[in-house]
Design a protein around this motif. Sequence first.
Motif, PDB file in Angstrom:
ATOM      1  N   THR A  24       7.983 -23.673   9.093  1.00 29.24           N
ATOM      2  CA  THR A  24       9.086 -22.741   8.836  1.00 29.24           C
ATOM      3  C   THR A  24       8.949 -21.465   9.652  1.00 29.24           C
ATOM      4  O   THR A  24       9.897 -21.032  10.327  1.00 29.24           O
ATOM      5  CB  THR A  24       9.142 -22.392   7.337  1.00 29.24           C
ATOM      6  OG1 THR A  24       9.446 -23.568   6.589  1.00 29.24           O
ATOM      7  CG2 THR A  24      10.199 -21.333   7.068  1.00 29.24           C
ATOM      8  N   ALA A  28      11.367 -20.122  12.584  1.00 34.08           N
ATOM      9  CA  ALA A  28      12.030 -18.839  12.333  1.00 34.08           C
ATOM     10  C   ALA A  28      11.679 -17.819  13.417  1.00 34.08           C
ATOM     11  O   ALA A  28      12.526 -17.012  13.821  1.00 34.08           O
ATOM     12  CB  ALA A  28      11.648 -18.306  10.958  1.00 34.08           C
ATOM     13  N   TYR A  43      20.744 -17.232  14.464  1.00 34.67           N
ATOM     14  CA  TYR A  43      21.036 -16.290  13.375  1.00 34.67           C
ATOM     15  C   TYR A  43      22.312 -16.687  12.642  1.00 34.67           C
ATOM     16  O   TYR A  43      22.361 -16.707  11.410  1.00 34.67           O
ATOM     17  CB  TYR A  43      21.165 -14.877  13.935  1.00 34.67           C
ATOM     18  CG  TYR A  43      21.564 -13.847  12.905  1.00 34.67           C
ATOM     19  CD1 TYR A  43      20.635 -13.374  11.982  1.00 34.67           C
ATOM     20  CD2 TYR A  43      22.872 -13.373  12.845  1.00 34.67           C
ATOM     21  CE1 TYR A  43      21.006 -12.435  11.016  1.00 34.67           C
ATOM     22  CE2 TYR A  43      23.248 -12.440  11.895  1.00 34.67           C
ATOM     23  CZ  TYR A  43      22.309 -11.980  10.985  1.00 34.67           C
ATOM     24  OH  TYR A  43      22.680 -11.066  10.032  1.00 34.67           O
ATOM     25  N   GLY A  46      21.903 -19.435  10.239  1.00 33.94           N
ATOM     26  CA  GLY A  46      20.976 -19.188   9.145  1.00 33.94           C
ATOM     27  C   GLY A  46      19.555 -19.631   9.426  1.00 33.94           C
ATOM     28  O   GLY A  46      18.761 -19.791   8.489  1.00 33.94           O
ATOM     29  N   ARG A  47      19.207 -19.807  10.701  1.00 28.91           N
ATOM     30  CA  ARG A  47      17.881 -20.308  11.041  1.00 28.91           C
ATOM     31  C   ARG A  47      16.853 -19.190  11.238  1.00 28.91           C
ATOM     32  O   ARG A  47      15.669 -19.482  11.396  1.00 28.91           O
ATOM     33  CB  ARG A  47      17.941 -21.183  12.306  1.00 28.91           C
ATOM     34  CG  ARG A  47      18.812 -22.409  12.190  1.00 28.91           C
ATOM     35  CD  ARG A  47      18.298 -23.411  11.169  1.00 28.91           C
ATOM     36  NE  ARG A  47      16.938 -23.835  11.444  1.00 28.91           N
ATOM     37  CZ  ARG A  47      16.630 -24.789  12.330  1.00 28.91           C
ATOM     38  NH1 ARG A  47      17.582 -25.408  12.992  1.00 28.91           N
ATOM     39  NH2 ARG A  47      15.370 -25.128  12.526  1.00 28.91           N
ATOM     40  N   SER A  49      15.225 -17.429   9.228  1.00 29.30           N
ATOM     41  CA  SER A  49      14.981 -17.395   7.788  1.00 29.30           C
ATOM     42  C   SER A  49      13.624 -18.002   7.482  1.00 29.30           C
ATOM     43  O   SER A  49      13.164 -18.911   8.183  1.00 29.30           O
ATOM     44  CB  SER A  49      16.078 -18.189   7.069  1.00 29.30           C
ATOM     45  OG  SER A  49      15.762 -18.399   5.712  1.00 29.30           O
ATOM     46  N   ILE A  50      12.967 -17.493   6.429  1.00 30.82           N
ATOM     47  CA  ILE A  50      11.708 -18.092   5.980  1.00 30.82           C
ATOM     48  C   ILE A  50      11.954 -19.100   4.864  1.00 30.82           C
ATOM     49  O   ILE A  50      11.013 -19.566   4.221  1.00 30.82           O
ATOM     50  CB  ILE A  50      10.697 -17.018   5.525  1.00 30.82           C
ATOM     51  CG1 ILE A  50      11.270 -16.194   4.365  1.00 30.82           C
ATOM     52  CG2 ILE A  50      10.291 -16.131   6.685  1.00 30.82           C
ATOM     53  CD1 ILE A  50      10.254 -15.255   3.737  1.00 30.82           C
ATOM     54  N   ASN A  51      13.217 -19.448   4.642  1.00 31.29           N
ATOM     55  CA  ASN A  51      13.555 -20.489   3.675  1.00 31.29           C
ATOM     56  C   ASN A  51      13.269 -21.853   4.298  1.00 31.29           C
ATOM     57  O   ASN A  51      13.947 -22.253   5.252  1.00 31.29           O
ATOM     58  CB  ASN A  51      15.039 -20.383   3.294  1.00 31.29           C
ATOM     59  CG  ASN A  51      15.460 -21.463   2.314  1.00 31.29           C
ATOM     60  OD1 ASN A  51      14.665 -22.305   1.902  1.00 31.29           O
ATOM     61  ND2 ASN A  51      16.733 -21.445   1.944  1.00 31.29           N
ATOM     62  N   LYS A  54      15.986 -24.436   5.400  1.00 31.35           N
ATOM     63  CA  LYS A  54      16.775 -24.237   6.611  1.00 31.35           C
ATOM     64  C   LYS A  54      16.176 -24.980   7.808  1.00 31.35           C
ATOM     65  O   LYS A  54      16.853 -25.199   8.818  1.00 31.35           O
ATOM     66  CB  LYS A  54      16.861 -22.741   6.949  1.00 31.35           C
ATOM     67  CG  LYS A  54      17.561 -21.896   5.894  1.00 31.35           C
ATOM     68  CD  LYS A  54      19.052 -22.153   5.880  1.00 31.35           C
ATOM     69  CE  LYS A  54      19.765 -21.175   4.947  1.00 31.35           C
ATOM     70  NZ  LYS A  54      21.232 -21.397   4.943  1.00 31.35           N
ATOM     71  N   HIS A  55      14.890 -25.334   7.722  1.00 33.10           N
ATOM     72  CA  HIS A  55      14.195 -25.883   8.883  1.00 33.10           C
ATOM     73  C   HIS A  55      13.677 -27.305   8.687  1.00 33.10           C
ATOM     74  O   HIS A  55      13.262 -27.950   9.641  1.00 33.10           O
ATOM     75  CB  HIS A  55      13.003 -24.979   9.231  1.00 33.10           C
ATOM     76  CG  HIS A  55      13.371 -23.542   9.412  1.00 33.10           C
ATOM     77  ND1 HIS A  55      14.003 -23.072  10.544  1.00 33.10           N
ATOM     78  CD2 HIS A  55      13.221 -22.454   8.601  1.00 33.10           C
ATOM     79  CE1 HIS A  55      14.209 -21.772  10.429  1.00 33.10           C
ATOM     80  NE2 HIS A  55      13.741 -21.372   9.261  1.00 33.10           N
TER      81      HIS A  55
END
Length: 235
Positions: A24, A28, A43, A46-47, A49-51, A54-55
């Motif tokens: 991740t 990110a 961006y 939504g990439r 991101s540390i979620n 998303k990855h």
Amino acid sequence: MDFDLSALAYTASIWVLPVLLAITLHEAAHGFIAWSYGDDTAYKLGRVSINPLKHIHPIGTILLPLLLIVFKAPFLFGYAKPVPVATHRLRRPRRDMVYVAAAGPTANLILATISAVLFNIVWLLPDAPAMWLAQTLKISIIVNLVLAVLNLLPLPPLDGGRIAVGLLPISLAVPLARLERYGIFILLAAFFLLPYLGRELGLSINVFDWLIRTPVNWMLPFFSSLAGMTEALRL
């Protein structure tokens, strides 16, 4: 094949968090640096991101590592969804792409360092969580170093290949860049097919040992010392 489900569950539990964080933050970081140099493609998707959601790639991030753990493969291999970068939108595309590519391995080295530092204070916790977290942090150090070294190999589409394309003279960069569509197949053949053929011919051909295990084991004493370990980790 018989499995000890409790042992398998424990093994998975100490691998999942390090692998997810490593992948991740790696992706990110690519997106963040691309954004900072003018390309907001990642961006907007939504990439940056540390979620982990998303990855995550269902095969590369979940299925493949899980199968390698279950079948006790000698090393762990996985990948996330690549962060899209519109090179032409970067302010200075050739130079800036070097920074974008280098961001991923740099993030992994930072995460390995943080894991080593945290290891020093893990023993302040009660015994059971301390033991679990200690194992998780050890794996985090190794996973992040492996991911950093692997991605620095000078073969597109790996980060090292893109760094090389940005730094080499055009006459060398162009033919190297053309390898990008074949790079993953070259990598898989080197790590899996060549050792198999070597065994069939009675030869020892272990590309993973030469290119990954050796440099990682060279770095591990430093990170083990940073973690306050009495014995250096080994891959």
